[in-house]
Motif scaffolding. Structure first.
Motif, PDB file in Angstrom:
ATOM      1  N   GLY B  43      24.259  19.929  23.958  1.00 32.82           N
ATOM      2  CA  GLY B  43      23.775  20.888  24.946  1.00 32.82           C
ATOM      3  C   GLY B  43      24.561  20.970  26.239  1.00 32.82           C
ATOM      4  O   GLY B  43      24.518  21.987  26.914  1.00 32.82           O
ATOM      5  N   GLU B  44      25.248  19.926  26.605  1.00 32.02           N
ATOM      6  CA  GLU B  44      25.954  19.924  27.891  1.00 32.02           C
ATOM      7  C   GLU B  44      27.227  20.753  27.807  1.00 32.02           C
ATOM      8  O   GLU B  44      28.037  20.572  26.922  1.00 32.02           O
ATOM      9  N   LEU B  45      27.422  21.664  28.736  1.00 30.86           N
ATOM     10  CA  LEU B  45      28.629  22.481  28.741  1.00 30.86           C
ATOM     11  C   LEU B  45      29.807  21.672  29.272  1.00 30.86           C
ATOM     12  O   LEU B  45      29.703  21.004  30.301  1.00 30.86           O
ATOM     13  N   VAL B  46      30.916  21.788  28.587  1.00 29.37           N
ATOM     14  CA  VAL B  46      32.123  21.070  28.958  1.00 29.37           C
ATOM     15  C   VAL B  46      33.193  22.080  29.350  1.00 29.37           C
ATOM     16  O   VAL B  46      33.513  22.989  28.580  1.00 29.37           O
ATOM     17  N   PHE B  47      33.747  21.896  30.538  1.00 30.78           N
ATOM     18  CA  PHE B  47      34.790  22.788  31.027  1.00 30.78           C
ATOM     19  C   PHE B  47      36.076  22.557  30.228  1.00 30.78           C
ATOM     20  O   PHE B  47      36.486  21.415  29.987  1.00 30.78           O
ATOM     21  N   LEU B  48      36.725  23.667  29.831  1.00 29.21           N
ATOM     22  CA  LEU B  48      37.975  23.565  29.083  1.00 29.21           C
ATOM     23  C   LEU B  48      39.174  24.040  29.897  1.00 29.21           C
ATOM     24  O   LEU B  48      40.203  23.368  29.950  1.00 29.21           O
ATOM     25  N   ILE B  49      39.065  25.228  30.510  1.00 25.93           N
ATOM     26  CA  ILE B  49      40.212  25.779  31.205  1.00 25.93           C
ATOM     27  C   ILE B  49      39.779  26.787  32.248  1.00 25.93           C
ATOM     28  O   ILE B  49      38.732  27.422  32.131  1.00 25.93           O
ATOM     29  N   ARG B  50      40.597  26.929  33.286  1.00 31.73           N
ATOM     30  CA  ARG B  50      40.429  27.947  34.318  1.00 31.73           C
ATOM     31  C   ARG B  50      41.752  28.690  34.461  1.00 31.73           C
ATOM     32  O   ARG B  50      42.826  28.086  34.403  1.00 31.73           O
ATOM     33  N   ARG B  51      41.640  29.997  34.645  1.00 37.16           N
ATOM     34  CA  ARG B  51      42.825  30.827  34.825  1.00 37.16           C
ATOM     35  C   ARG B  51      42.564  31.800  35.962  1.00 37.16           C
ATOM     36  O   ARG B  51      41.504  32.394  36.017  1.00 37.16           O
ATOM     37  N   ASN B  58      50.511  31.968  29.220  1.00 33.09           N
ATOM     38  CA  ASN B  58      49.679  31.346  28.213  1.00 33.09           C
ATOM     39  C   ASN B  58      49.707  29.837  28.398  1.00 33.09           C
ATOM     40  O   ASN B  58      50.663  29.287  28.942  1.00 33.09           O
ATOM     41  N   GLU B  59      48.643  29.204  27.960  1.00 34.73           N
ATOM     42  CA  GLU B  59      48.557  27.759  28.140  1.00 34.73           C
ATOM     43  C   GLU B  59      48.235  27.084  26.834  1.00 34.73           C
ATOM     44  O   GLU B  59      47.483  27.611  26.016  1.00 34.73           O
ATOM     45  N   TRP B  66      45.466  29.312  24.965  1.00 35.08           N
ATOM     46  CA  TRP B  66      44.780  30.444  25.561  1.00 35.08           C
ATOM     47  C   TRP B  66      45.786  31.564  25.819  1.00 35.08           C
ATOM     48  O   TRP B  66      46.894  31.327  26.312  1.00 35.08           O
ATOM     49  N   ASN B  67      45.381  32.776  25.498  1.00 30.02           N
ATOM     50  CA  ASN B  67      46.223  33.949  25.671  1.00 30.02           C
ATOM     51  C   ASN B  67      45.530  34.905  26.634  1.00 30.02           C
ATOM     52  O   ASN B  67      44.526  35.523  26.294  1.00 30.02           O
ATOM     53  N   PHE B  68      46.084  35.022  27.841  1.00 30.41           N
ATOM     54  CA  PHE B  68      45.508  35.872  28.882  1.00 30.41           C
ATOM     55  C   PHE B  68      46.347  37.140  28.981  1.00 30.41           C
ATOM     56  O   PHE B  68      47.555  37.061  29.226  1.00 30.41           O
ATOM     57  N   GLN B  69      45.716  38.296  28.766  1.00 34.66           N
ATOM     58  CA  GLN B  69      46.417  39.574  28.871  1.00 34.66           C
ATOM     59  C   GLN B  69      45.629  40.507  29.775  1.00 34.66           C
ATOM     60  O   GLN B  69      44.588  41.041  29.370  1.00 34.66           O
ATOM     61  N   LYS B  70      46.135  40.725  30.985  1.00 35.35           N
ATOM     62  CA  LYS B  70      45.460  41.617  31.930  1.00 35.35           C
ATOM     63  C   LYS B  70      45.439  43.047  31.434  1.00 35.35           C
ATOM     64  O   LYS B  70      44.492  43.788  31.687  1.00 35.35           O
TER      65      LYS B  70
END
Lengths: 113, 111
Positions: B43-51, B58-59, B66-70
């Motif tokens: 149940g506990e949310l675990v942080f993975l990444i911030r962009r 990409n990271e 992770w693929n970030f496309q604006k």
């Protein structure tokens, strides 16, 4: 290191009874604090957030309230619970220095009967 | 108003398969942050990444990427060579001080 505590872990309460959930953070000062509710089905709903002692912003009007009596303590309350208040309640904190991610506590599973 | 859409409600893959979790967002802000969280059965949310919105690189972190496309307002998450321990609900989120979460994608990795 920082840690966040929530209690109780599980709670079963009858309709109309009061509620008090507590959240405390250790290892940091002046954190931003948040209360979320997650109903069955997963979505997270922001209920309250606080940027300092006594400063509470409410996101959703309902029969819940929040208080921050101390820097690292955040309390979620209700005077009279409704069936619809059942859910998984999560407390989270983030640093007050710029934008950072939120770190979540273990949660409280509330069942209103 | 901000909005995060995770169209995949549930995904099942066999262990060692690659899997991509989609995330599409809407915001009028020019500066914003995107996040991914993992919620295991505990149940506990675990942080993975911030962009942040200015960093479209990409990271990769181990089996995670992770693929970030604006241009398409997307921030997709790929797990390579999935494992049973990856079974969880994954949330994409958008925001600044207040964060809007998507509805989550439940990933089941079958041994």
């Amino acid at each position: 290191s920082q840690t966040i505590h929530q209690w109780p872990a599980t709670l079963v309460q009858p309709v109309g009874s009061p509620l008090s959930l507590e959240c405390t953070v250790e290892g940091t000062s002046n954190p931003n604090l948040y209360w979320y509710r997650q109903a069955a089905g997963r979505g997270l709903q922001l209920l309250f957030y606080s940027v300092g002692i006594g400063q509470i912003s409410s996101e959703v009007p309902q029969n819940l309230s929040a208080s921050r009596p101390q820097d690292r303590q955040f309390i979620l309350s209700s005077k009279k619970l409704l069936l619809s208040d059942s859910g998984f309640y999560l407390c989270a904190w983030s640093s007050d220095r710029g934008v950072t991610e939120q770190y979540f506590g273990p949660g409280t599973r509330l069942t209103v009967t | 108003a901000q909005k995060v859409t995770q169209a995949q409600t549930e995904i099942s893959v066999v262990e060692k398969e690659d899997v991509t979790l989609d995330c599409v967002y809407e915001t009028r802000d020019t500066t914003y942050y995107l996040f991914w969280y993992k919620q295991p059965p505990s149940g506990e949310l675990v942080f993975l990444i911030r962009r942040n919105s200015f960093d479209e690189q990409n990271e990769i972190s181990g089996r995670y990427s992770w693929n970030f496309q604006k241009s398409t307002s997307s921030f997709n998450f790929t797990i390579t060579a999935s494992q049973v321990v990856d079974s969880a609900v994954y949330f994409c989120a958008l925001g600044y001080q207040k964060v809007t979460f998507g509805t989550g994608t439940k990933l089941q990795v079958i041994p």
